[in-house]
Design an enzyme around this catalytic site. Structure first.
Site, PDB file in Angstrom:
ATOM      1  N   CYS A   2      21.939  14.154  24.863  1.00 32.47           N
ATOM      2  CA  CYS A   2      22.714  13.943  26.085  1.00 32.47           C
ATOM      3  C   CYS A   2      21.862  14.371  27.267  1.00 32.47           C
ATOM      4  O   CYS A   2      20.817  14.968  27.111  1.00 32.47           O
ATOM      5  CB  CYS A   2      23.966  14.801  26.074  1.00 32.47           C
ATOM      6  SG  CYS A   2      25.011  14.541  24.639  1.00 32.47           S
ATOM      7  N   ARG A  28      19.174   9.052  27.852  1.00 32.20           N
ATOM      8  CA  ARG A  28      19.396  10.068  26.813  1.00 32.20           C
ATOM      9  C   ARG A  28      20.756   9.898  26.133  1.00 32.20           C
ATOM     10  O   ARG A  28      21.033  10.500  25.103  1.00 32.20           O
ATOM     11  CB  ARG A  28      19.313  11.470  27.425  1.00 32.20           C
ATOM     12  CG  ARG A  28      18.020  11.783  28.147  1.00 32.20           C
ATOM     13  CD  ARG A  28      18.072  13.117  28.844  1.00 32.20           C
ATOM     14  NE  ARG A  28      18.278  14.191  27.912  1.00 32.20           N
ATOM     15  CZ  ARG A  28      17.295  14.782  27.224  1.00 32.20           C
ATOM     16  NH1 ARG A  28      16.044  14.397  27.390  1.00 32.20           N
ATOM     17  NH2 ARG A  28      17.530  15.741  26.364  1.00 32.20           N
ATOM     18  N   TRP A  71      25.963  11.342  24.530  1.00 31.28           N
ATOM     19  CA  TRP A  71      25.726  10.535  23.336  1.00 31.28           C
ATOM     20  C   TRP A  71      26.518  11.248  22.239  1.00 31.28           C
ATOM     21  O   TRP A  71      26.107  12.322  21.776  1.00 31.28           O
ATOM     22  CB  TRP A  71      24.239  10.440  22.997  1.00 31.28           C
ATOM     23  CG  TRP A  71      23.981   9.395  21.973  1.00 31.28           C
ATOM     24  CD1 TRP A  71      23.605   9.562  20.676  1.00 31.28           C
ATOM     25  CD2 TRP A  71      24.136   7.984  22.153  1.00 31.28           C
ATOM     26  NE1 TRP A  71      23.494   8.371  20.047  1.00 31.28           N
ATOM     27  CE2 TRP A  71      23.832   7.370  20.915  1.00 31.28           C
ATOM     28  CE3 TRP A  71      24.494   7.179  23.219  1.00 31.28           C
ATOM     29  CZ2 TRP A  71      23.873   6.001  20.721  1.00 31.28           C
ATOM     30  CZ3 TRP A  71      24.537   5.813  23.035  1.00 31.28           C
ATOM     31  CH2 TRP A  71      24.224   5.226  21.805  1.00 31.28           C
ATOM     32  N   ASN A  97      24.031  19.926  25.758  1.00 27.24           N
ATOM     33  CA  ASN A  97      23.200  18.961  25.041  1.00 27.24           C
ATOM     34  C   ASN A  97      22.787  19.622  23.733  1.00 27.24           C
ATOM     35  O   ASN A  97      22.268  20.734  23.729  1.00 27.24           O
ATOM     36  CB  ASN A  97      21.946  18.621  25.872  1.00 27.24           C
ATOM     37  CG  ASN A  97      20.985  17.735  25.091  1.00 27.24           C
ATOM     38  OD1 ASN A  97      21.403  16.961  24.239  1.00 27.24           O
ATOM     39  ND2 ASN A  97      19.692  17.891  25.343  1.00 27.24           N
ATOM     40  N   GLY A  98      23.088  18.967  22.624  1.00 24.72           N
ATOM     41  CA  GLY A  98      22.680  19.525  21.331  1.00 24.72           C
ATOM     42  C   GLY A  98      23.839  19.483  20.343  1.00 24.72           C
ATOM     43  O   GLY A  98      24.815  18.775  20.536  1.00 24.72           O
ATOM     44  N   GLU A 463       5.689  -2.937  13.993  1.00 19.63           N
ATOM     45  CA  GLU A 463       6.193  -2.691  15.347  1.00 19.63           C
ATOM     46  C   GLU A 463       6.912  -3.922  15.890  1.00 19.63           C
ATOM     47  O   GLU A 463       7.967  -3.824  16.514  1.00 19.63           O
ATOM     48  CB  GLU A 463       5.052  -2.275  16.261  1.00 19.63           C
ATOM     49  CG  GLU A 463       5.369  -2.254  17.745  1.00 19.63           C
ATOM     50  CD  GLU A 463       6.513  -1.328  18.148  1.00 19.63           C
ATOM     51  OE1 GLU A 463       6.982  -0.534  17.299  1.00 19.63           O
ATOM     52  OE2 GLU A 463       6.968  -1.417  19.297  1.00 19.63           O
ATOM     53  N   LYS A 467      10.748  -4.133  17.182  1.00 19.76           N
ATOM     54  CA  LYS A 467      11.166  -4.645  18.495  1.00 19.76           C
ATOM     55  C   LYS A 467      12.283  -5.667  18.346  1.00 19.76           C
ATOM     56  O   LYS A 467      13.246  -5.686  19.118  1.00 19.76           O
ATOM     57  CB  LYS A 467       9.952  -5.242  19.220  1.00 19.76           C
ATOM     58  CG  LYS A 467       9.055  -4.177  19.816  1.00 19.76           C
ATOM     59  CD  LYS A 467       9.745  -3.466  20.953  1.00 19.76           C
ATOM     60  CE  LYS A 467       9.241  -2.085  21.255  1.00 19.76           C
ATOM     61  NZ  LYS A 467       9.459  -1.068  20.247  1.00 19.76           N
ATOM     62  N   GLU A 470      15.560  -3.582  17.073  1.00 13.46           N
ATOM     63  CA  GLU A 470      16.231  -2.643  17.991  1.00 13.46           C
ATOM     64  C   GLU A 470      16.587  -3.298  19.325  1.00 13.46           C
ATOM     65  O   GLU A 470      17.450  -2.811  20.037  1.00 13.46           O
ATOM     66  CB  GLU A 470      15.367  -1.409  18.209  1.00 13.46           C
ATOM     67  CG  GLU A 470      14.043  -1.683  18.880  1.00 13.46           C
ATOM     68  CD  GLU A 470      13.239  -0.423  19.091  1.00 13.46           C
ATOM     69  OE1 GLU A 470      13.752   0.678  18.873  1.00 13.46           O
ATOM     70  OE2 GLU A 470      12.087  -0.552  19.502  1.00 13.46           O
ATOM     71  N   HIS A 486       4.189  -9.303  -4.087  1.00 18.59           N
ATOM     72  CA  HIS A 486       4.745  -8.167  -4.845  1.00 18.59           C
ATOM     73  C   HIS A 486       6.236  -8.026  -4.592  1.00 18.59           C
ATOM     74  O   HIS A 486       6.818  -6.988  -4.878  1.00 18.59           O
ATOM     75  CB  HIS A 486       3.996  -6.888  -4.467  1.00 18.59           C
ATOM     76  CG  HIS A 486       2.544  -6.926  -4.840  1.00 18.59           C
ATOM     77  ND1 HIS A 486       2.099  -6.896  -6.139  1.00 18.59           N
ATOM     78  CD2 HIS A 486       1.439  -7.063  -4.066  1.00 18.59           C
ATOM     79  CE1 HIS A 486       0.781  -6.980  -6.162  1.00 18.59           C
ATOM     80  NE2 HIS A 486       0.343  -7.093  -4.920  1.00 18.59           N
ATOM     81  N   LYS A 580      17.066   7.113  23.587  1.00 19.75           N
ATOM     82  CA  LYS A 580      15.647   7.037  23.945  1.00 19.75           C
ATOM     83  C   LYS A 580      14.827   8.077  23.192  1.00 19.75           C
ATOM     84  O   LYS A 580      13.692   7.832  22.815  1.00 19.75           O
ATOM     85  CB  LYS A 580      15.475   7.267  25.450  1.00 19.75           C
ATOM     86  CG  LYS A 580      14.024   7.193  25.923  1.00 19.75           C
ATOM     87  CD  LYS A 580      13.411   5.859  25.664  1.00 19.75           C
ATOM     88  CE  LYS A 580      11.971   5.769  26.091  1.00 19.75           C
ATOM     89  NZ  LYS A 580      11.351   4.505  25.647  1.00 19.75           N
TER      90      LYS A 580
HETATM   91  C1  AGP Z   1      10.838   2.853  20.097  1.00 15.34           C
HETATM   92  O1  AGP Z   1      11.027   1.486  20.458  1.00 15.34           O
HETATM   93  C2  AGP Z   1      12.031   3.453  19.452  1.00 15.34           C
HETATM   94  N1  AGP Z   1      13.071   3.592  20.422  1.00 15.34           N
HETATM   95  C3  AGP Z   1      11.784   4.691  18.663  1.00 15.34           C
HETATM   96  O2  AGP Z   1      11.219   4.271  17.458  1.00 15.34           O
HETATM   97  C4  AGP Z   1      10.822   5.730  19.283  1.00 15.34           C
HETATM   98  O3  AGP Z   1       9.521   5.248  19.297  1.00 15.34           O
HETATM   99  C5  AGP Z   1      10.865   6.973  18.403  1.00 15.34           C
HETATM  100  O4  AGP Z   1      12.176   7.456  18.476  1.00 15.34           O
HETATM  101  C6  AGP Z   1       9.874   8.034  18.838  1.00 15.34           C
HETATM  102  O5  AGP Z   1      10.149   8.408  20.155  1.00 15.34           O
HETATM  103  P1  AGP Z   1       9.049   9.294  20.925  1.00 15.34           P
HETATM  104  O6  AGP Z   1       7.820   8.433  21.093  1.00 15.34           O
HETATM  105  O7  AGP Z   1       9.701   9.682  22.216  1.00 15.34           O
HETATM  106  O8  AGP Z   1       8.755  10.497  20.046  1.00 15.34           O
END
Ligand code: AGP
Length: 585
Positions: A2, A28, A71, A97-98, A463, A467, A470, A486, A580
Site C-alpha cells: 500500500c 503500490r 492493496w 502498509n504491511g 519476458e 508482458k 500481465e 520435450h 508494482k
Molecule cells: C514486471 O513487469 C512485473 N510487474 C514484475 O515481474 C516485477 O518485475 C517483479 O515484481 C520485480 O519487481 P522489482 O524489479 O521492483 O524487484
C-alpha cells in the site's frame, strides 16, 4: 503493498496535498483510498473503494493529515476496510502498509473490550494505542509500545487530530520523511516519488525508530525512547515520471522513453559499470538475483557474461535464492536487480546473503529504496520513475547495464556502448512501426500464445510471454526452443500463434528448424528476425546488433503486450491482481 502519506505544516488545502501524494503512490495499490484531515478544528475522514479521482477532493483547508491507497490483504475491498482506521474514540487515526501477522492474537489478548468495525489487521493498531494510552498519557510511548507488539513487516503513520501530532515507525516497509527548504512543511511517504517539488531534504527512517512531527517541529527516538539525531540529506524531485504527457498510458510512455534513457545510461554510467565489473572480477562467484521481469534480466545476464566475458555468473530467482545461499562465502558477490528496491523476496534473500558475509551490489531504479540502503554498493538505473505496474524501461536498462559490464570485463566498454546505441537506433524504428499493433489484434483473439527463443533470446522469450500475460491477460508461455520436442509441441494446434525470436547469432539455424516443426503442426509463425523466411506467416524485421539485439527484441515484446491489452480493453498500467512492487510474501 500500500501507499501511505502524511503532511504537517503551513495551513493549506491539506486534502489536496495528501490526495496528490496518494495519486503518485497508486502504483503500490489502488483498490481503495482514504484520507483523514483536521480542518477548522473538525476531523474529516473520507474513504472510498476504487482509484483516486482528484475531482472528489473535498478541498479541506488545514495543517495536518494522513492518507492511504490500499492493496487489500486482510478484509475485502470496501469503504469500511479502506484506511484510515480509528480507535473507539476516533481520536487515534492510523494508516498502515504491511501485514500484522499476529493481529488476531493481539485483539483477543488485549482488546476484548474494544469494538471493531473493519475486517482489517490494521484496526488493531489504533485500539492498541488507545489501550496503551489508558495506562499513560504519553503518546510517543503508546505508539512505540504498540509497534513493538506487532509481528510482520509494517509501516504505520498515527495521527492524533486533537493535538495535530503525527507519529511514524516501520520495519522493512519503506517510510521517508521530507521537508521543504525552510523546514515549515513536513511530509511522510512510502516513496519519494510522492513528494511535491518543494521537498528539498529527506530522511529515510530506519527500522524501529519513531519519528514524531507536527506543530513546526520534528524529532526522532530509538525503540527505547532515546532521542536520536535526524540527519537530513539533500533531495531534488525527479518529476520525469509523473505526467503521462501525450501518451495514453504510463506503459506506452515508458516504452517510448527507452531510447533516451538508454542513451543517457551509456553516456553517464561508465564509472559505475567499471566498478561493478571490478567487483565481479575480484569475487569468488557472483550471483544475479531478481523476481519476475528482473529475473529474466538476470537470466539474460548469465548468457551475456558467458558469451562476452567468458564468465560464469549464476542467475537465481529472488524467492529461491534464500534456499541456495549455503554456498556463499564472504568473497561472494550477490547482484540483486530490482526496479523498486522493495521486493520482499529480494530483501529477504540479501538478508540471508549478508549473514554469510557476502557483498551486495544492487542495481535498482529507486534512490534510497530498502535494497539501495542495505547494499554494500549501488548502481542506480536512473530510468526515471516507472509508474506502470509492468516493467519496461527498467528492464531494458538492466540489460544494457549487464551487457556493458560484460564488455568491460573484456576490456571493451566502448564496444558495448556502441552496440547499445545501435540497438537504440533500431528501437526508434520499432516504436514507429504499426505492425506490432496489427499483430497484437490477432493475439488478443487467442487463448494461448507461445514464445520460442534459444540462448540469449530464451530469457527474452520468457519476458515477452510475461508482458502478454500481465498486460493483457492472454495466456502466454515462453520456452527454450530446444524444449519444443520435450513437451510443448503437444500444445501446438492449427492456428496456434508461435512467436519465434530468431536473431542471426549462433542460435539462428536451430531456431529456424523449430519454426519449421511448429509450422508443420499448423502453427501461425510470427518470426522476429533480421532475415525473413518463407516459414514465417508474419515477419517482424529487427536489425541484429550482436548481443544488444536482446534489447530491441524486448521492446517488440513490450509493444505486443501493450497493444494486446488495448485490443482487449484492459488498462495495461494497472493490471488486475498485480502491484508494482511485491513487498509482502
Ligand atoms: C514486471 O513487469 C512485473 N510487474 C514484475 O515481474 C516485477 O518485475 C517483479 O515484481 C520485480 O519487481 P522489482 O524489479 O521492483 O524487484
Amino acid at each position: 503493498m500500500c501507499g501511505i502519506f502524511g503532511y504537517s505544516g503551513k495551513e493549506t488545502i491539506v486534502s489536496s496535498v495528501i490526495l496528490s501524494g496518494l495519486k503518485l503512490l497508486e502504483y503500490r495499490g489502488y483498490d481503495s483510498w482514504g484520507i483523514a484531515v483536521t480542518s477548522k478544528g473538525k476531523t474529516t475522514i473520507k474513504k472510498k473503494p476504487g482509484k483516486i479521482n482528484l475531482a472528489e477532493d473535498p478541498k479541506l483547508t488545514g495543517s495536518t493529515g494522513i492518507g492511504h491507497t490500499r492493496w487489500a490483504t486482510h478484509g475485502g475491498v470496501n469503504k469500511i476496510n479502506a484506511h484510515p482506521h480509528t480507535d473507539c474514540s476516533g481520536d487515534i487515526i492510523v494508516v498502515h502498509n504491511g501485514i500484522i501477522e499476529n493481529y488476531r492474537e493481539l485483539a483477543s489478548k488485549f482488546l476484548r473490550k474494544h469494538s471493531f468495525v473493519s475486517k482489517t489487521d490494521t484496526e488493531v493498531v489504533a485500539h492498541l494505542i488507545e489501550q496503551e494510552l489508558s495506562k499513560s498519557k504519553d503518546s510517543k510511548r503508546a505508539v512505540l509500545k504498540t509497534f513493538q507488539k506487532l509481528k510482520g513487516l509494517n509501516a504505520i503513520i498515527v495521527f492524533f487530530p486533537k493535538s495535530n501530532e503525527l507519529y511514524a515507525i516501520k520495519n522493512s516497509s519503506p517510510l521517508i520523511f521530507g521537508t521543504d527548504k525552510k523546514k515549515k512543511s513536513f511530509y511522510l511517504s512510502s516513496d519519494v516519488i510522492a513528494f511535491p517539488k518543494d521537498v528539498e531534504k529527506i530522511y529515510f527512517l530506519d527500522d524501529e525508530t519513531l519519528l514524531s512531527f507536527g506543530k513546526n517541529s520534528y524529532s526522532l527516538n530509538s525503540s527505547s525512547g532515546k532521542e536520536l539525531k535526524l540527519a537530513l540529506t539533500a533531495f531534488s524531485q525527479d518529476v520525469r515520471g509523473r505526467e503521462m504527457g501525450a501518451y495514453s498510458h504510463y506503459m506506452e510512455k515508458e516504452i517510448h522513453e527507452q531510447p533516451k534513457i538508454l542513451s543517457e545510461f551509456v553516456a553517464t554510467k561508465e564509472k559505475e559499470i567499471r566498478n561493478l565489473a571490478q567487483k565481479i572480477d575480484k569475487a569468488f562467484g557472483s550471483y544475479l538475483i531478481g523476481c519476475g521481469t528482473a529475473f529474466y534480466a538476470c537470466l539474460a545476464g548469465s548468457y551475456l557474461f558467458s558469451t562476452i566475458a567468458k564468465r560464469h555468473i549464476n542467475p537465481a530467482i529472488g524467492s529461491e535464492f534464500s534456499y541456495l545461499v549455503d554456498f556463499l562465502k564472504k568473497e561472494s558477490l550477490v547482484i540483486p536487480l530490482s526496479q523498486s528496491g522493495e521486493t520482499i523476496d529480494i530483501i529477504s534473500s540479501i538478508k540471508h546473503a549478508k549473514e554469510k558475509k557476502a557483498k551486495i551490489y544492487a542495481l535498482t531504479n529507486v534512490y534510497g529504496s530498502t535494497l539501495y540502503r542495505q547494499a554494500d554498493y549501488q548502481l542506480l538505473l536512473s530510468a526515471g520513475p516507472e509508474q506502470a505496474v509492468v516493467s519496461t524501461k527498467a528492464f531494458s536498462t538492466k540489460l544494457a547495464a549487464l551487457l556493458l559490464t560484460a564488455y568491460t570485463l573484456r576490456g571493451e566498454f566502448e564496444t558495448g556502448k556502441k552496440l547499445v546505441l545501435e540497438s537504440v537506433e533500431e528501437i526508434k524504428k520499432i516504436l514507429t512501426s504499426k505492425q506490432n499493433k496489427q499483430i497484437a489484434k490477432k493475439l488478443s483473439k487467442k487463448s494461448h500464445v507461445y514464445v520460442l527463443g534459444r540462448g540469449p533470446s530464451y530469457p527474452i522469450a520468457l519476458e515477452t510471454a510475461l508482458k502478454l500475460k500481465e498486460s493483457s491477460y492472454v495466456h502466454a508461455e515462453g520456452f527454450a526452443g530446444g524444449e519444443l520436442k520435450h513437451g510443448v509441441m503437444a500444445l501446438i494446434e492449427t492456428g496456434t500463434p508461435v512467436l519465434v525470436l530468431n536473431p542471426e547469432d549462433e542460435t539462428y539455424q536451430d531456431t529456424l528448424s523449430s519454426a519449421y516443426e511448429v509450422k508443420a503442426r499448423g502453427a501461425y509463425v510470427i518470426g522476429i528476425s533480421s532475415k525473413n523466411n518463407s516459414i514465417f506467416d508474419e515477419f517482424i524485421n529487427v536489425k541484429d546488433t550482436k548481443e544488444a539485439t536482446l534489447i530491441s527484441y524486448a521492446v517488440v515484446g513490450q509493444l505486443l503486450g501493450y497493444f494486446t491489452a488495448l485490443a482487449k480493453g484492459v488498462n495495461p498500467d494497472r493490471p488486475r491482481n498485480l502491484a508494482k512492487s511485491v513487498t509482502v510474501k
